[in-house]
Design a protein around this motif. Sequence first.
Motif, PDB file in Angstrom:
ATOM      1  N   ARG A 133       0.811  -1.211   0.000  1.00 49.88           N
ATOM      2  CA  ARG A 133       0.000   0.000   0.000  1.00 49.88           C
ATOM      3  C   ARG A 133       0.848   1.266   0.000  1.00 49.88           C
ATOM      4  N   MET A 134       2.156   1.108   0.153  1.00 54.57           N
ATOM      5  CA  MET A 134       3.062   2.244   0.236  1.00 54.57           C
ATOM      6  C   MET A 134       4.182   2.078  -0.794  1.00 54.57           C
ATOM      7  N   PRO A 135       4.891   3.150  -1.134  1.00 58.26           N
ATOM      8  CA  PRO A 135       5.999   3.013  -2.091  1.00 58.26           C
ATOM      9  C   PRO A 135       7.139   2.212  -1.493  1.00 58.26           C
ATOM     10  N   GLY A 136       7.733   1.364  -2.313  1.00 54.95           N
ATOM     11  CA  GLY A 136       8.851   0.550  -1.836  1.00 54.95           C
ATOM     12  C   GLY A 136       8.779  -0.867  -2.354  1.00 54.95           C
ATOM     13  N   ALA A 137       9.539  -1.751  -1.703  1.00 51.09           N
ATOM     14  CA  ALA A 137       9.580  -3.160  -2.096  1.00 51.09           C
ATOM     15  C   ALA A 137       8.255  -3.844  -1.771  1.00 51.09           C
ATOM     16  N   GLU A 138       8.063  -5.032  -2.337  1.00 44.92           N
ATOM     17  CA  GLU A 138       6.795  -5.740  -2.181  1.00 44.92           C
ATOM     18  C   GLU A 138       6.641  -6.340  -0.783  1.00 44.92           C
ATOM     19  N   ASN A 139       5.396  -6.616  -0.429  1.00 40.76           N
ATOM     20  CA  ASN A 139       5.073  -7.316   0.814  1.00 40.76           C
ATOM     21  C   ASN A 139       4.734  -8.770   0.515  1.00 40.76           C
ATOM     22  N   ARG A 140       4.845  -9.615   1.537  1.00 39.15           N
ATOM     23  CA  ARG A 140       4.665 -11.052   1.352  1.00 39.15           C
ATOM     24  C   ARG A 140       3.846 -11.648   2.475  1.00 39.15           C
ATOM     25  N   GLY A 141       3.096 -12.706   2.149  1.00 34.59           N
ATOM     26  CA  GLY A 141       2.365 -13.422   3.193  1.00 34.59           C
ATOM     27  C   GLY A 141       3.315 -14.000   4.223  1.00 34.59           C
ATOM     28  N   VAL A 157      -3.163 -21.956   3.357  1.00 31.57           N
ATOM     29  CA  VAL A 157      -3.958 -21.376   2.282  1.00 31.57           C
ATOM     30  C   VAL A 157      -3.613 -19.889   2.200  1.00 31.57           C
ATOM     31  N   PHE A 158      -3.166 -19.454   1.008  1.00 30.60           N
ATOM     32  CA  PHE A 158      -2.787 -18.066   0.773  1.00 30.60           C
ATOM     33  C   PHE A 158      -3.697 -17.482  -0.304  1.00 30.60           C
ATOM     34  N   TYR A 159      -4.120 -16.245  -0.123  1.00 30.47           N
ATOM     35  CA  TYR A 159      -4.852 -15.564  -1.182  1.00 30.47           C
ATOM     36  C   TYR A 159      -4.770 -14.054  -0.996  1.00 30.47           C
ATOM     37  N   LYS A 160      -4.792 -13.356  -2.140  1.00 26.96           N
ATOM     38  CA  LYS A 160      -4.793 -11.896  -2.182  1.00 26.96           C
ATOM     39  C   LYS A 160      -3.605 -11.280  -1.447  1.00 26.96           C
ATOM     40  N   ASN A 161      -2.434 -11.887  -1.545  1.00 23.35           N
ATOM     41  CA  ASN A 161      -1.207 -11.272  -1.055  1.00 23.35           C
ATOM     42  C   ASN A 161      -0.396 -10.740  -2.234  1.00 23.35           C
ATOM     43  N   GLN A 162       0.502  -9.788  -1.972  1.00 26.76           N
ATOM     44  CA  GLN A 162       1.367  -9.299  -3.047  1.00 26.76           C
ATOM     45  C   GLN A 162       2.173 -10.463  -3.614  1.00 26.76           C
ATOM     46  N   TYR A 163       2.956 -11.095  -2.769  1.00 22.61           N
ATOM     47  CA  TYR A 163       3.535 -12.411  -3.009  1.00 22.61           C
ATOM     48  C   TYR A 163       3.093 -13.273  -1.832  1.00 22.61           C
ATOM     49  N   HIS A 164       2.850 -14.524  -2.071  1.00 20.73           N
ATOM     50  CA  HIS A 164       2.428 -15.389  -0.968  1.00 20.73           C
ATOM     51  C   HIS A 164       3.604 -15.782  -0.083  1.00 20.73           C
ATOM     52  N   VAL A 165       4.721 -16.169  -0.710  1.00 20.74           N
ATOM     53  CA  VAL A 165       5.902 -16.589   0.052  1.00 20.74           C
ATOM     54  C   VAL A 165       7.139 -16.023  -0.623  1.00 20.74           C
ATOM     55  N   ASN A 166       8.063 -15.567   0.186  1.00 19.64           N
ATOM     56  CA  ASN A 166       9.354 -15.083  -0.297  1.00 19.64           C
ATOM     57  C   ASN A 166      10.477 -15.884   0.352  1.00 19.64           C
ATOM     58  N   ILE A 167      11.434 -16.325  -0.449  1.00 23.38           N
ATOM     59  CA  ILE A 167      12.668 -16.927   0.073  1.00 23.38           C
ATOM     60  C   ILE A 167      13.798 -15.983  -0.291  1.00 23.38           C
ATOM     61  N   GLY A 168      14.300 -15.270   0.690  1.00 21.25           N
ATOM     62  CA  GLY A 168      15.273 -14.214   0.465  1.00 21.25           C
ATOM     63  C   GLY A 168      16.704 -14.708   0.468  1.00 21.25           C
ATOM     64  N   PRO A 224       2.939 -16.207  -6.982  1.00 21.60           N
ATOM     65  CA  PRO A 224       2.795 -16.983  -5.747  1.00 21.60           C
ATOM     66  C   PRO A 224       4.049 -16.924  -4.870  1.00 21.60           C
ATOM     67  N   LEU A 225       5.232 -17.112  -5.474  1.00 23.70           N
ATOM     68  CA  LEU A 225       6.481 -17.062  -4.717  1.00 23.70           C
ATOM     69  C   LEU A 225       7.489 -16.188  -5.446  1.00 23.70           C
ATOM     70  N   ASN A 226       8.346 -15.529  -4.675  1.00 21.63           N
ATOM     71  CA  ASN A 226       9.518 -14.909  -5.282  1.00 21.63           C
ATOM     72  C   ASN A 226      10.749 -15.306  -4.486  1.00 21.63           C
ATOM     73  N   VAL A 227      11.853 -15.522  -5.211  1.00 21.57           N
ATOM     74  CA  VAL A 227      13.085 -16.018  -4.612  1.00 21.57           C
ATOM     75  C   VAL A 227      14.253 -15.204  -5.167  1.00 21.57           C
ATOM     76  N   ASP A 228      15.359 -15.204  -4.418  1.00 21.61           N
ATOM     77  CA  ASP A 228      16.530 -14.474  -4.895  1.00 21.61           C
ATOM     78  C   ASP A 228      17.806 -15.128  -4.383  1.00 21.61           C
ATOM     79  N   PHE A 229      18.929 -14.513  -4.709  1.00 22.55           N
ATOM     80  CA  PHE A 229      20.211 -15.022  -4.199  1.00 22.55           C
ATOM     81  C   PHE A 229      21.057 -13.845  -3.714  1.00 22.55           C
ATOM     82  N   ARG A 230      20.467 -13.111  -2.758  1.00 17.83           N
ATOM     83  CA  ARG A 230      21.106 -11.895  -2.258  1.00 17.83           C
ATOM     84  C   ARG A 230      22.452 -12.183  -1.591  1.00 17.83           C
ATOM     85  N   GLY A 231      22.632 -13.392  -1.073  1.00 13.07           N
ATOM     86  CA  GLY A 231      23.913 -13.729  -0.462  1.00 13.07           C
ATOM     87  C   GLY A 231      25.050 -13.698  -1.458  1.00 13.07           C
TER      88      GLY A 231
END
Length: 707
Positions: free
Chosen positions: A494-502, A518-529, A548-555
């Motif tokens: 709802r605000m400027p910036g990075a996404e929110n997750r369930g 059960v996940f519904y109506k989230n920006q992303y349901h699950v994030n693995i950072g 549904p999911l977003n993942v990254d390799f920030r390490g």
Amino acid sequence: MTWVVALCLGLLLPLGHSKTVHIYVSPKGSDGNSGLDAAHPVATLDKARQLLDSSGIKDNTVYVELMGGYHNLQSTLHFTHAYSQPVTFRAYKDQEVHVTGGKQISANLFTKVTDTDALKMLPSNVISKVVQVHLPSAGITDYGTMSKFGTYYSRTSWLEIFINGEPARLAQFPNDIFLNIVSVPLGQHGKTFTYKTPEDSKWAHEKEPWGYGYWMYSWSDDATKIGHLDTQKHQMTIVNETNYGLRVGHYNPIHLAYADNQGGYFRMINMLSELDLPGEFFLDRSNGNLYIWPNTKTGTLASSDIITVSLIDDCISMDPGVNNLNFEGFTLEACRRNGITGNGLNNINVQNMDIKNLGSYGVDIRASSNITVSRCDIHYTNGGVSLYGGDRITLTPSSNVVEDNHIWMFARVGGTGYNAITIDGVGNVARYNHLHDGQYTGLMWRGNDNIMEYNHIHHMCVNSTDCGGVHSGRDWAARGNVIRYNHIHHVIKRMPGAENRGIMLDDMYSSVLIEHNVFYKNQYHVNIGGGRDNIVRHNVFYDAVDFPLNVDFRGILYNTTGGNLYAKLATVPYKTKLWSERYPKLAVIDSNHPMYPMGNLIYENAFYNKRGPGIVQFHGNGLEKKEYYDIYDNFKASPADFWSPSEHDYRFRCSAETWAKQNSFPQPIDINAIGPRQPTGPKYMQKAIQQYHSTSHPASCSGSIIG
């Protein structure tokens, strides 16, 4: 012979057997009374506490019976030592009982505004609606002080005012949105910035203006006093540097979801000239006058209105070693800090309470075991329940439980870090809770072998971004945690910036099991950072705003959290036999590319998403490797494959049901099987638990299996 044995047992019985004692407390009582019968109650809870150690009462099972009315604490109800038998403070015969850290003010002490300076500053169209009270005339001279709050800062409030149990807020501008920082002349770590609004022409004579906002990042809020205000230049200087500094803002209330440039927005608080809504107030500390537009149905005050101001810090506190204490069936309210707090406790139970209108957490108990918080209503606080317990070195569980509670509006004044539930340590359980309407996270966990299940979590991260409805981060060693059988929904940006997750596994958090949710109506349901060894299986992912999911390799990309991760790892004996047998993958992490997102499994989930066919969005190139994220046997469904999504009924049918049976995937958890199993709060105010029932008739079937 039988008579002799019986006589001996009778003589010995009083030495090892406790009786039950009742101590009665009434606002109409007297501390000169015995308190041992309902006709002769004592007047204060502190006197009842003292009686617990008196002859004939000590070492017995005791019920402290709180009789109806308002019990205003003169100081914190402070327990200092253990009790050999259970001691229970409860509402007598389920009467309406309020234990407060404040004082009531009679409505007849409020008058029309007469102070000349105040009349000049108040908006002209509200002067007839605002009333004032001279607090010293009501016997109140401790106003507290305005102080820093936000971003995990332990908050002690200033004097606040509540009418009929509803909190008023400091007058502010803007009322519902934020202002942008336009320029930062002295750079990020300076204290001066400009803004743009003609409204500031009214601010020149404000006595104690403060600013509150997300000054640098949309995940970090802060409050600071304004040192200098130049309304000609539209420029102000803050007294203290904010958490991360200042930046130019790009807040746009019309297009919030599409703005990526985070932070740089604020509002003004504690502003008499901005008192323009019901429920706003201002306290002039120089003369003790409090101005308020009453937040009642009529906007006026009547003799029947209960007007309370907060005075003391903690309502109830317990020293290390206290045990066998129970609190049940009454309202606890109007303290400037915590409702119930303690450290090093054992066997403490808080149940069927209404805990509200606090400056900080409803329940905050640390380094303790066998703590239960159940069937409570907790709201209008700055934090719900925080329980720390268990031993990470020995992996000894705490047996702490937070269950069957309704917690909402739990970040009333600040945002980040004031969570509905925080569990930390080993073997804590959060289950069957209903958590909603929070500015930041609903359920935060840390440590090992914690279980989060059967919770209903929704409408989180309201004023923040880069936030999770359920959230943890930065700990490779925090293993054995399970998130299962929850409904998580409406965690959106709802605000400027990075996404929110369930569910947000932040900054390389690792090894959590996420299943049967059960996940519904989230920006992303699950994030693995960027973390490792996480398992995501047997969940329903329905209609994410993005994926549904977003993942990254920030390490690999940044390595900014590596030092923090290694430091935490060094605090636990992860290579000992106990730990290596419990968490074998952690024992060899040093030799297995620790900064890489190794060993994540995402399989046998059912998903539907309008945006596209993929179940995972990859942030970064080269991530689509099985050794990083092994993604297989997920089912791409259509809305018709669920019984009635519009009524929160995600039971499988058609192709989804066939696929689920083939994979031994049980029917998704029904919304009627989550959240509180029993009515919450004191009996005098209990309401039936809301139930959802499906009455719709599903349409035709379709669906397919993808990797």
